[in-house]
Write an enzyme that holds these catalytic residues in place. Structure first.
Site, PDB file in Angstrom:
ATOM      1  N   LYS A 268     -13.427   2.873  37.478  1.00  0.00           N
ATOM      2  CA  LYS A 268     -13.905   1.912  36.476  1.00  0.00           C
ATOM      3  C   LYS A 268     -15.427   1.911  36.381  1.00  0.00           C
ATOM      4  CE  LYS A 268     -13.434  -1.406  33.494  1.00  0.00           C
ATOM      5  NZ  LYS A 268     -13.018  -0.962  32.158  1.00  0.00           N
TER       6      LYS A 268
ATOM      7  N   ASN B 111     -20.456   3.370  49.794  1.00  0.00           N
ATOM      8  CA  ASN B 111     -20.276   3.712  48.389  1.00  0.00           C
ATOM      9  C   ASN B 111     -21.517   4.490  47.973  1.00  0.00           C
ATOM     10  OD1 ASN B 111     -19.663   3.841  45.706  1.00  0.00           O
ATOM     11  ND2 ASN B 111     -19.837   1.654  45.295  1.00  0.00           N
ATOM     12  N   GLY B 112     -21.329   5.704  47.448  1.00  0.00           N
ATOM     13  CA  GLY B 112     -22.471   6.508  47.024  1.00  0.00           C
ATOM     14  C   GLY B 112     -22.348   7.932  47.531  1.00  0.00           C
TER      15      GLY B 112
ATOM     16  N   HIS C 193     -13.047  24.705   9.922  1.00  0.00           N
ATOM     17  CA  HIS C 193     -13.949  25.638  10.601  1.00  0.00           C
ATOM     18  C   HIS C 193     -13.399  26.069  11.960  1.00  0.00           C
ATOM     19  CE1 HIS C 193     -16.924  25.130   7.490  1.00  0.00           C
ATOM     20  NE2 HIS C 193     -16.781  23.814   7.597  1.00  0.00           N
TER      21      HIS C 193
ATOM     22  N   CYS D  96     -15.515   3.757  44.718  1.00  0.00           N
ATOM     23  CA  CYS D  96     -15.306   3.117  46.022  1.00  0.00           C
ATOM     24  C   CYS D  96     -15.558   1.624  45.922  1.00  0.00           C
ATOM     25  CB  CYS D  96     -16.288   3.658  47.042  1.00  0.00           C
ATOM     26  SG  CYS D  96     -16.016   5.361  47.448  1.00  0.00           S
TER      27      CYS D  96
ATOM     28  N   GLU E 296      -7.071   9.512  28.703  1.00  0.00           N
ATOM     29  CA  GLU E 296      -7.294   8.756  29.942  1.00  0.00           C
ATOM     30  C   GLU E 296      -5.998   8.223  30.536  1.00  0.00           C
ATOM     31  OE1 GLU E 296     -11.556   6.486  29.878  1.00  0.00           O
ATOM     32  OE2 GLU E 296     -10.109   5.803  28.410  1.00  0.00           O
TER      33      GLU E 296
ATOM     34  N   TRP F  25     -12.903   6.468  46.559  1.00  0.00           N
ATOM     35  CA  TRP F  25     -12.723   7.375  45.425  1.00  0.00           C
ATOM     36  C   TRP F  25     -13.528   8.619  45.812  1.00  0.00           C
ATOM     37  CZ3 TRP F  25     -15.848   9.732  41.677  1.00  0.00           C
ATOM     38  CH2 TRP F  25     -15.177  10.211  40.541  1.00  0.00           C
TER      39      TRP F  25
ATOM     40  N   LYS G 232      -8.937   7.551  24.786  1.00  0.00           N
ATOM     41  CA  LYS G 232      -7.945   6.585  25.332  1.00  0.00           C
ATOM     42  C   LYS G 232      -6.638   7.305  25.643  1.00  0.00           C
ATOM     43  CE  LYS G 232      -9.973   4.109  26.072  1.00  0.00           C
ATOM     44  NZ  LYS G 232     -11.192   3.471  26.226  1.00  0.00           N
TER      45      LYS G 232
ATOM     46  N   GLU H  65     -12.901   7.975  20.256  1.00  0.00           N
ATOM     47  CA  GLU H  65     -12.486   6.950  21.215  1.00  0.00           C
ATOM     48  C   GLU H  65     -10.954   6.913  21.330  1.00  0.00           C
ATOM     49  OE1 GLU H  65     -13.794   5.396  23.499  1.00  0.00           O
ATOM     50  OE2 GLU H  65     -12.521   3.658  23.872  1.00  0.00           O
TER      51      GLU H  65
ATOM     52  N   ARG I 169     -10.940  -0.587  40.273  1.00  0.00           N
ATOM     53  CA  ARG I 169     -12.039   0.370  40.146  1.00  0.00           C
ATOM     54  C   ARG I 169     -11.555   1.814  40.235  1.00  0.00           C
ATOM     55  NH1 ARG I 169     -17.108  -2.312  41.974  1.00  0.00           N
ATOM     56  NH2 ARG I 169     -17.809  -0.382  42.918  1.00  0.00           N
TER      57      ARG I 169
HETATM   58  N1  HGA Z   1     -19.232  10.001  49.232  1.00  0.00           N
HETATM   59  C1  HGA Z   1     -18.267   9.121  49.824  1.00  0.00           C
HETATM   60  C2  HGA Z   1     -18.135   7.848  49.005  1.00  0.00           C
HETATM   61  C3  HGA Z   1     -17.671   8.137  47.601  1.00  0.00           C
HETATM   62  C4  HGA Z   1     -17.924   7.023  46.615  1.00  0.00           C
HETATM   63  O1  HGA Z   1     -18.832   6.230  46.702  1.00  0.00           O
HETATM   64  N2  HGA Z   1     -17.111   6.939  45.571  1.00  0.00           N
HETATM   65  O2  HGA Z   1     -17.291   5.939  44.633  1.00  0.00           O
HETATM   66  C5  HGA Z   1     -16.927   9.811  49.996  1.00  0.00           C
HETATM   67  O3  HGA Z   1     -16.626  10.820  49.350  1.00  0.00           O
HETATM   68  O4  HGA Z   1     -16.155   9.333  50.823  1.00  0.00           O
END
Ligand code: HGA
Length: 609
Positions: free
Chosen positions: A604, A99-100, A505, A2, A489, A74, A486, A482, A27
């Site tokens: 990111k 964010n969190g 093996h 986020c 990803e 996100w 890559k 790595e 990000r």
């Molecule tokens: N938990 C919140 C924010 C997600 C977040 O910080 N992502 O990096 C949500 O799901 O909206």
């Protein structure tokens, strides 16, 4: 992850918010939104998908206001959707971006529903805004209500909050997720990282854990975790709005691959005198710490973990320094045993990787006395929380798939091997040799980058593949890992890496004419062993692509392609062999038409657990 942007300005804030969101796109995110207050009324727009979708929405139906908050989401709790996009609002009076993760969102949500609050999203974030509104009903003042409300939250958050009852005030809170305040001229802004605000300011205040800031046009007051008013220093960023531009490159990732010679020369700059490493580059306590330690424990995630794996080979082979490494998210819950006088080495590009930060905390809880961070962001939490630091100086890395951050981490780790190794079995002659090899790296990488056209052609063989294997031995096994990461990803091809000796093996069963096997074959003591492994694959019809030292006689055949890599000194060879694998995954992704810089589902700076 986020991204948050916000501000109180003497002009319409919407263009600043949109530009900030675009600068946070790197990000990784799934939806975007913003809210402003104009004439004591809250206006909000949200859209699933990219910021340009939100921008289009605003063109059709514009909103304006001098104060506002914005977000790229996100998803952690609730699918990507317009309803789950931030900002979340309560009674159209309070709006929050977050964010969190709020870990106790379920009981809070239950209690609020019992009180009649209507939830319109599946997010944990929505409890914050209703909880705040509920607190405001019984409390005098927006700021006081925020201070009381955050006491109820468990988990991690960076918050931007606005409220129609105090329409000139923006409140920012930080606990467990980064947040900066941008200081303008008669204006203030907030963001999850400085990149968002570079077009409007280069002066930043970095909030600390537990800080709550009350922000209006002419006043900024910051309260610390003990509710004391504090003054945090204003720092001038060296970055400019152009520092995060793509230039003429098609993708940030390609630009960052090509920036590696310069990035590595920056990582070495001023750190040696006459091929002797100056230990004070780790901080003024470096000598005292290095004199004490008896072993190393590396903690990291993803690409940084692979850098740590290479370093383990270096620590033990070159200097006989005992070295362990573990994925941070495992270490933090394993209740591991730490030997006395172990130096904790954390590696993170952003310095905000939640798992790595938590693993460092856990190591401290277990009694670790000293920690050292290898990091690319000087103002980050990891840097602040470590005793010693070695900055990688890669410059801003925007592509989600890490490239120059990885090779500069390896360079920095080699400096650490020298500094610690001196106290063990690394001789002065070895140090001189490694130092002079390190200084050759930028030129060597420039030579490897000339393989670009050849690798572009090679990539065509991969576009239709669904699986690939990567093989390496010794310190090149993590390079194979790595390379596989890559490819996964950014091209979404399933790829796995094996130490070449492990093939027989189990994984040998996968080999057939449809399976490309990419092998990293430098000219070192393991080459003959590796050649036997190559034969094992070839004999079973596997399609081999071998990155091999140019000085070796090639053994190309119908199913073995050889890519000659410029000759390189043994110790720094893992750094060199990384480059062609980066180019390969890049060109495969371009051919497949994936979103190279923002691959699906990835972020990111991984600021959630
Ligand atoms: N938990 C919140 C924010 C997600 C977040 O910080 N992502 O990096 C949500 O799901 O909206």
């Amino acid at each position: 992850m986020c991204g948050i942007v916000g501000g109180v300005a003497q002009r319409n804030i919407v263009p600043i918010l949109l530009e900030g969101l675009k600068r946070l796109e790197y990000r990784g995110y799934d939806s975007a939104g913003l809210a402003v207050i104009n004439n004591q009324t809250l206006f909000r727009k949200r859209e699933l998908g990219k910021v340009k979708g939100l921008e289009a929405l605003l063109q059709v139906d514009p909103i304006f206001g001098p104060i506002g908050i914005a977000h790229t989401r996100w998803a952690t709790h609730g699918k990507p959707s317009t309803e789950n996009a931030h900002p979340h609002v309560s009674s159209n009076k309070v709006a929050v971006v977050h964010n969190g993760i709020i870990e106790n969102h379920e009981p809070l949500r239950g209690a609020l529903i019992d009180e009649g609050y209507l939830f319109t999203s599946e997010t944990d974030t929505e409890v914050i805004v209703h909880q705040l509104y509920q607190t405001m009903e019984h409390t005098q003042g927006f700021l006081k209500a925020v201070k009381l409300m955050v006491k109820k939250l468990e988990g991690a958050y960076a918050l931007g909050i606005i409220c129609t009852e105090e329409p000139d005030t923006l409140i920012a809170c930080r606990k467990g997720s980064p947040l900066v305040i941008g200081v303008g001229i008669g204006e203030y802004f907030i963001a999850s990282d400085v990149a968002a605000l570079l077009p409007v300011t280069q002066r930043f205040i970095f909030l600390e854990e537990g800080d709550i800031a009350s922000i209006s046009i002419d006043k900024l007051i910051i309260y610390d975790a003990n509710d004391e008013v504090v003054t945090r220093p204003v720092k001038e960023s060296q970055l400019t709005a152009d520092s995060v531009d793509k230039g003429d490159y098609r993708h940030y990732m390609l630009k960052e691959i090509y920036e590696q010679p310069f990035a590595i020369s920056q990582a070495l700059e001023g750190r040696f005198i006459n091929n002797r490493l100056q230990e004070n580059c780790f901080g003024h306590k470096a000598a005292e710490v290095f004199d004490t330690i008896k072993s190393i424990q590396i903690l990291a995630c993803g690409t940084s973990y692979h850098a740590g794996l290479v370093a383990r080979y270096w620590f033990e082979r070159l200097a006989r320094v005992p070295c362990n490494i573990e994925v941070a998210s495992e270490f933090r819950y394993r209740n591991p045993v730490l030997a006395e006088n172990t130096l904790i080495v954390t590696i993170s590009q952003s310095g905000e990787t939640a798992d790595t930060l938590a693993a460092l905390q856990e190591a401290k809880r277990l009694g670790a006395k000293y920690s050292l961070a290898i990091c690319n962001v000087p103002e980050s939490s990891l840097v602040r929380e470590s005793d010693l630091v070695l900055m990688t100086r890669a410059g801003p890395e925007i592509g989600v798939a890490s490239t120059k951050a990885f090779t500069t981490q390896l360079t920095a780790l080699m400096l650490l091997v020298i500094a610690v190794g001196r106290r063990f079995e690394l001789t002065e002659a070895m140090e001189q040799k490694i130092s002079s090899d390190l200084f050759k790296l930028p030129r060597k990488i420039e030579a490897v980058l000339k393989l670009d056209d050849q690798i572009k052609v090679l990539a065509e063989q991969f576009a239709e593949k669904e699986h690939a294997l990567f093989l390496g031995r010794g310190s090149h096994y993590p390079i194979a890992m790595e390379g596989a990461l890559k490819l996964k990803e950014i091209s979404y091809i399933h790829a796995e890496a094996y130490p070449a000796g492990e093939l027989k093996h189990g994984p040998l069963a996968l080999i057939d004419s449809e399976m490309p096997v990419i092998t990293v074959a430098p000219n070192n003591s393991l080459l003959e062993k590796l050649k036997s492994n190559i034969q094992e694959v070839s004999a079973r019809g596997g399609q081999l692509i071998v990155f091999m030292d140019e000085t070796l006689a090639s053994a190309a055949s119908e199913n073995v392609q050889i890519i000659k890599v410029p000759q390189v000194e043994n110790e720094i060879s893992p750094i060199i062999y990384t480059i062609p694998l980066q180019l390969l995954s890049y060109y495969v992704a371009v051919l497949k038409g994936t979103d190279v810089d923002q691959p699906r589902n990835l972020a990111k700076s991984v600021t959630v657990e």
